[in-house]
Design a protein around this motif. Structure first.
Motif, PDB file in Angstrom:
ATOM      1  N   MET A 188      -7.205  -1.449  -4.037  1.00  0.00           N
ATOM      2  CA  MET A 188      -6.586  -2.735  -3.718  1.00  0.00           C
ATOM      3  C   MET A 188      -6.387  -2.834  -2.203  1.00  0.00           C
ATOM      4  O   MET A 188      -5.630  -2.049  -1.629  1.00  0.00           O
ATOM      5  N   ARG A 189      -7.086  -3.790  -1.609  1.00  0.00           N
ATOM      6  CA  ARG A 189      -7.026  -3.913  -0.148  1.00  0.00           C
ATOM      7  C   ARG A 189      -6.023  -4.976   0.291  1.00  0.00           C
ATOM      8  O   ARG A 189      -5.990  -6.066  -0.282  1.00  0.00           O
ATOM      9  N   ILE A 190      -5.267  -4.626   1.320  1.00  0.00           N
ATOM     10  CA  ILE A 190      -4.337  -5.596   1.906  1.00  0.00           C
ATOM     11  C   ILE A 190      -4.732  -5.802   3.363  1.00  0.00           C
ATOM     12  O   ILE A 190      -4.933  -4.833   4.112  1.00  0.00           O
ATOM     13  N   LEU A 191      -4.834  -7.073   3.758  1.00  0.00           N
ATOM     14  CA  LEU A 191      -4.978  -7.406   5.175  1.00  0.00           C
ATOM     15  C   LEU A 191      -3.567  -7.683   5.675  1.00  0.00           C
ATOM     16  O   LEU A 191      -2.846  -8.489   5.075  1.00  0.00           O
ATOM     17  N   ALA A 192      -3.155  -6.996   6.743  1.00  0.00           N
ATOM     18  CA  ALA A 192      -1.810  -7.249   7.284  1.00  0.00           C
ATOM     19  C   ALA A 192      -1.908  -7.762   8.706  1.00  0.00           C
ATOM     20  O   ALA A 192      -2.808  -7.373   9.463  1.00  0.00           O
ATOM     21  N   ILE A 193      -0.965  -8.634   9.037  1.00  0.00           N
ATOM     22  CA  ILE A 193      -0.912  -9.236  10.371  1.00  0.00           C
ATOM     23  C   ILE A 193       0.494  -9.015  10.931  1.00  0.00           C
ATOM     24  O   ILE A 193       1.490  -9.259  10.256  1.00  0.00           O
ATOM     25  N   GLU A 194       0.554  -8.545  12.187  1.00  0.00           N
ATOM     26  CA  GLU A 194       1.851  -8.261  12.833  1.00  0.00           C
ATOM     27  C   GLU A 194       1.838  -8.912  14.223  1.00  0.00           C
ATOM     28  O   GLU A 194       0.932  -8.661  15.015  1.00  0.00           O
ATOM     29  N   SER A 195       2.852  -9.745  14.491  1.00  0.00           N
ATOM     30  CA  SER A 195       2.925 -10.376  15.818  1.00  0.00           C
ATOM     31  C   SER A 195       4.379 -10.606  16.211  1.00  0.00           C
ATOM     32  O   SER A 195       4.701 -11.604  16.816  1.00  0.00           O
ATOM     33  N   SER A 196       5.270  -9.634  15.861  1.00  0.00           N
ATOM     34  CA  SER A 196       6.698  -9.915  16.052  1.00  0.00           C
ATOM     35  C   SER A 196       7.162  -9.822  17.496  1.00  0.00           C
ATOM     36  O   SER A 196       8.157 -10.418  17.865  1.00  0.00           O
ATOM     37  N   CYS A 197       6.426  -9.056  18.320  1.00  0.00           N
ATOM     38  CA  CYS A 197       6.898  -8.895  19.707  1.00  0.00           C
ATOM     39  C   CYS A 197       5.733  -9.072  20.677  1.00  0.00           C
ATOM     40  O   CYS A 197       5.237 -10.171  20.833  1.00  0.00           O
ATOM     41  N   ASP A 198       5.258  -8.002  21.283  1.00  0.00           N
ATOM     42  CA  ASP A 198       4.214  -8.170  22.299  1.00  0.00           C
ATOM     43  C   ASP A 198       2.915  -7.457  21.940  1.00  0.00           C
ATOM     44  O   ASP A 198       2.140  -7.124  22.813  1.00  0.00           O
ATOM     45  N   GLU A 199       2.686  -7.234  20.640  1.00  0.00           N
ATOM     46  CA  GLU A 199       1.402  -6.702  20.205  1.00  0.00           C
ATOM     47  C   GLU A 199       0.848  -7.603  19.113  1.00  0.00           C
ATOM     48  O   GLU A 199       1.568  -7.915  18.161  1.00  0.00           O
ATOM     49  N   THR A 200      -0.416  -8.018  19.260  1.00  0.00           N
ATOM     50  CA  THR A 200      -1.050  -8.770  18.182  1.00  0.00           C
ATOM     51  C   THR A 200      -1.851  -7.742  17.395  1.00  0.00           C
ATOM     52  O   THR A 200      -2.741  -7.099  17.947  1.00  0.00           O
ATOM     53  N   ALA A 201      -1.518  -7.584  16.109  1.00  0.00           N
ATOM     54  CA  ALA A 201      -2.174  -6.509  15.356  1.00  0.00           C
ATOM     55  C   ALA A 201      -2.611  -6.986  13.987  1.00  0.00           C
ATOM     56  O   ALA A 201      -1.984  -7.845  13.367  1.00  0.00           O
ATOM     57  N   ALA A 202      -3.731  -6.413  13.517  1.00  0.00           N
ATOM     58  CA  ALA A 202      -4.216  -6.681  12.162  1.00  0.00           C
ATOM     59  C   ALA A 202      -4.807  -5.382  11.630  1.00  0.00           C
ATOM     60  O   ALA A 202      -5.335  -4.564  12.399  1.00  0.00           O
ATOM     61  N   ALA A 203      -4.679  -5.186  10.316  1.00  0.00           N
ATOM     62  CA  ALA A 203      -5.198  -3.957   9.708  1.00  0.00           C
ATOM     63  C   ALA A 203      -5.600  -4.233   8.276  1.00  0.00           C
ATOM     64  O   ALA A 203      -5.064  -5.141   7.636  1.00  0.00           O
ATOM     65  N   VAL A 204      -6.558  -3.446   7.791  1.00  0.00           N
ATOM     66  CA  VAL A 204      -6.897  -3.484   6.364  1.00  0.00           C
ATOM     67  C   VAL A 204      -6.605  -2.088   5.817  1.00  0.00           C
ATOM     68  O   VAL A 204      -7.094  -1.082   6.346  1.00  0.00           O
ATOM     69  N   VAL A 205      -5.747  -2.038   4.794  1.00  0.00           N
ATOM     70  CA  VAL A 205      -5.322  -0.761   4.220  1.00  0.00           C
ATOM     71  C   VAL A 205      -5.572  -0.797   2.711  1.00  0.00           C
ATOM     72  O   VAL A 205      -5.275  -1.794   2.043  1.00  0.00           O
ATOM     73  N   GLU A 206      -6.149   0.293   2.204  1.00  0.00           N
ATOM     74  CA  GLU A 206      -6.472   0.355   0.779  1.00  0.00           C
ATOM     75  C   GLU A 206      -5.424   1.187   0.037  1.00  0.00           C
ATOM     76  O   GLU A 206      -5.064   2.286   0.494  1.00  0.00           O
ATOM     77  N   ASP A 207      -4.952   0.673  -1.062  1.00  0.00           N
ATOM     78  CA  ASP A 207      -3.998   1.373  -1.935  1.00  0.00           C
ATOM     79  C   ASP A 207      -2.776   1.918  -1.196  1.00  0.00           C
ATOM     80  O   ASP A 207      -2.240   2.971  -1.551  1.00  0.00           O
ATOM     81  N   GLY A 208      -2.374   1.234  -0.145  1.00  0.00           N
ATOM     82  CA  GLY A 208      -1.146   1.605   0.562  1.00  0.00           C
ATOM     83  C   GLY A 208      -1.252   2.866   1.391  1.00  0.00           C
ATOM     84  O   GLY A 208      -0.273   3.268   2.018  1.00  0.00           O
ATOM     85  N   GLU A 209      -2.427   3.513   1.431  1.00  0.00           N
ATOM     86  CA  GLU A 209      -2.488   4.762   2.204  1.00  0.00           C
ATOM     87  C   GLU A 209      -3.778   5.017   2.978  1.00  0.00           C
ATOM     88  O   GLU A 209      -3.791   5.874   3.852  1.00  0.00           O
ATOM     89  N   THR A 210      -4.832   4.297   2.690  1.00  0.00           N
ATOM     90  CA  THR A 210      -6.067   4.552   3.444  1.00  0.00           C
ATOM     91  C   THR A 210      -6.285   3.423   4.454  1.00  0.00           C
ATOM     92  O   THR A 210      -6.531   2.279   4.073  1.00  0.00           O
ATOM     93  N   ILE A 211      -6.193   3.782   5.731  1.00  0.00           N
ATOM     94  CA  ILE A 211      -6.352   2.768   6.783  1.00  0.00           C
ATOM     95  C   ILE A 211      -7.848   2.569   7.031  1.00  0.00           C
ATOM     96  O   ILE A 211      -8.521   3.452   7.561  1.00  0.00           O
TER      97      ILE A 211
END
Ligand code: KG4
Ligand code: ZN
Length: 360
Positions: free
Chosen positions: A1-24
């Motif tokens: 199960m893949r999740i695309l995550a987006i983080e932009s709360s402060c001064d880093e624009t970040a995105a990641a795809v992580v499988e099953d909560g543990e494989t980056i």
């Protein structure tokens, strides 16, 4: 199960795809350090503008590197707070649009919970899962919190800073002394050249919750120390170095930093580490923790890591690897995974919350 995550709360624009909560599968971070460095701290308006510029290419790169199509995703996770509201809005608006257009469900994640899950992810991946209940210390530029982490990732707040965050104290002291922004990494690299016992800092006893932190007194003590000496010349030399060189080397810093200032840096860092570890240990004791998690940008600090290792604590102490200590989106995907399993999805009318709390 893949999740695309987006983080932009402060001064880093970040995105990641992580499988099953543990494989980056991919983790992309676009830092705005070059933009904010010359102002000695994050400028919220500039941060929003930079997020707008970076969000599309960063998400595209995270999907591309992991060879993931939107239709492969089980969920899209996004940081909904706490943070700078203008920064949060960029990530949230983009995540909501992607979710709306693709029909992939949206999951809202608390940034602080993300920092805790950076450690959970790595511990599971490495086959040494954190045992719960755990005590989590999250120390970054915006937060210094102690949480009890219980089964199903339920949290209880045990203590927090009443004024400055630990990372903020590093940043302010560095700025005062001409070391530029962010201050933590520079002080970390220079502290080994000074004597941590040279300057004695005392902390006032906390009234009320003994597990709360306060770093503003320490910051003022450093200011008084600086005012009592003539450091004008060396501070000007460091400001010049910071302006002319993007990341000065340790040797370059040492050329413009006399021994007494190195002693101050070492003593300041020693005092912060002592405060963090003393309260973390007292909190772990009070809640019967079976392990201790130390996360957030300040968890990169090598002095803190060494002191935690040498501390003789009865609990295993877990730190994230340095890349997962500072802001990133892999930790947001990791925090979203248990929510995906519980089908805890967010509505598309959810809004960004600058002061979102994780627990009370
Ligand atoms: O987690 P983070 O990237 O962003 C926030 O959520 O705030 O943390 C950034 C903070 C900054 O204050 C920075 O000075 C501090 O973490 N930091 C460090 C180190 N690396 C980053 N503090 C002490 N030692 C370090 N090596
Ligand atoms: Zn953070």
């Amino acid at each position: 199960m893949r999740i695309l995550a987006i983080e932009s709360s402060c001064d880093e624009t970040a995105a990641a795809v992580v499988e099953d909560g543990e494989t980056i599968l991919s983790s992309v971070v676009a830092s705005q350090m070059a933009t904010h460095g010359k102002y000695g701290g994050v400028v919220p308006e500039l941060a929003s503008r930079e997020h707008l510029r970076a969000i599309v290419p960063v998400v595209r790169e995270a999907l591309g590197r992991s060879a993931t199509r939107l239709s492969d995703l089980a969920a899209i996770a996004v940081t909904s707070g706490p943070g700078l509201v203008g920064s949060l809005l960029v990530g949230m608006t983009y995540a909501k649009s992607l979710s709306f257009a693709s029909g992939v469900p949206l999951i809202a994640v608390n940034h602080i919970e993300g920092h805790i899950h950076a450690v959970i992810l790595e511990s599971r991946r490495d086959g040494t899962p954190v045992e719960l209940p755990a005590l989590a210390l999250v120390a970054s530029g915006g937060h210094t919190h102690l949480f009890e982490v219980n089964e199903c990732f339920r949290y209880r707040l045990l203590g927090k800073t009443r004024d400055d965050a630990a990372g903020e104290a590093f940043d302010k002291v560095a700025k005062l002394l001409g070391f530029g922004y962010p201050g933590g990494p520079v002080i970390d690299r220079l502290a080994p050249y000074g004597d941590p016992k040279a300057v004695r800092f005392t902390f006032a006893k906390m009234k009320g919750n003994a597990l709360d932190f306060s770093f503003s007194g320490l910051k003022t003590a450093v200011l008084r120390w600086v005012e009592a000496r003539d450091l004008v010349g060396e501070i000007a030399a460091r400001r010049l170095l910071a302006n002319q060189t993007s990341v000065p080397s340790v040797e370059q810093w040492l050329e413009v930093t006399p021994k007494q200032t190195l002693d101050l840096l070492a003593s300041f860092q020693h005092a912060v580490i002592h405060e963090l570890l003393t309260r973390a240990a007292a909190s772990a004791e009070s809640c019967g923790a079976r392990s201790v998690i130390i996360s957030g940008g300040v968890a990169c600090n090598s002095g803190l890591r060494a002191a935690a290792r040498a501390g003789g604590f009865p609990w295993p102490v877990y730190f994230p690897s340095p890349g997962l200590s500072t802001d990133n989106a892999a930790m947001i995907a990791a925090a979203a995974f248990p929510k995906l399993q519980r089908r805890e999805f967010a509505n598309l009318d959810i809004s960004a919350q600058a002061n979102l709390t994780l627990a009370t």
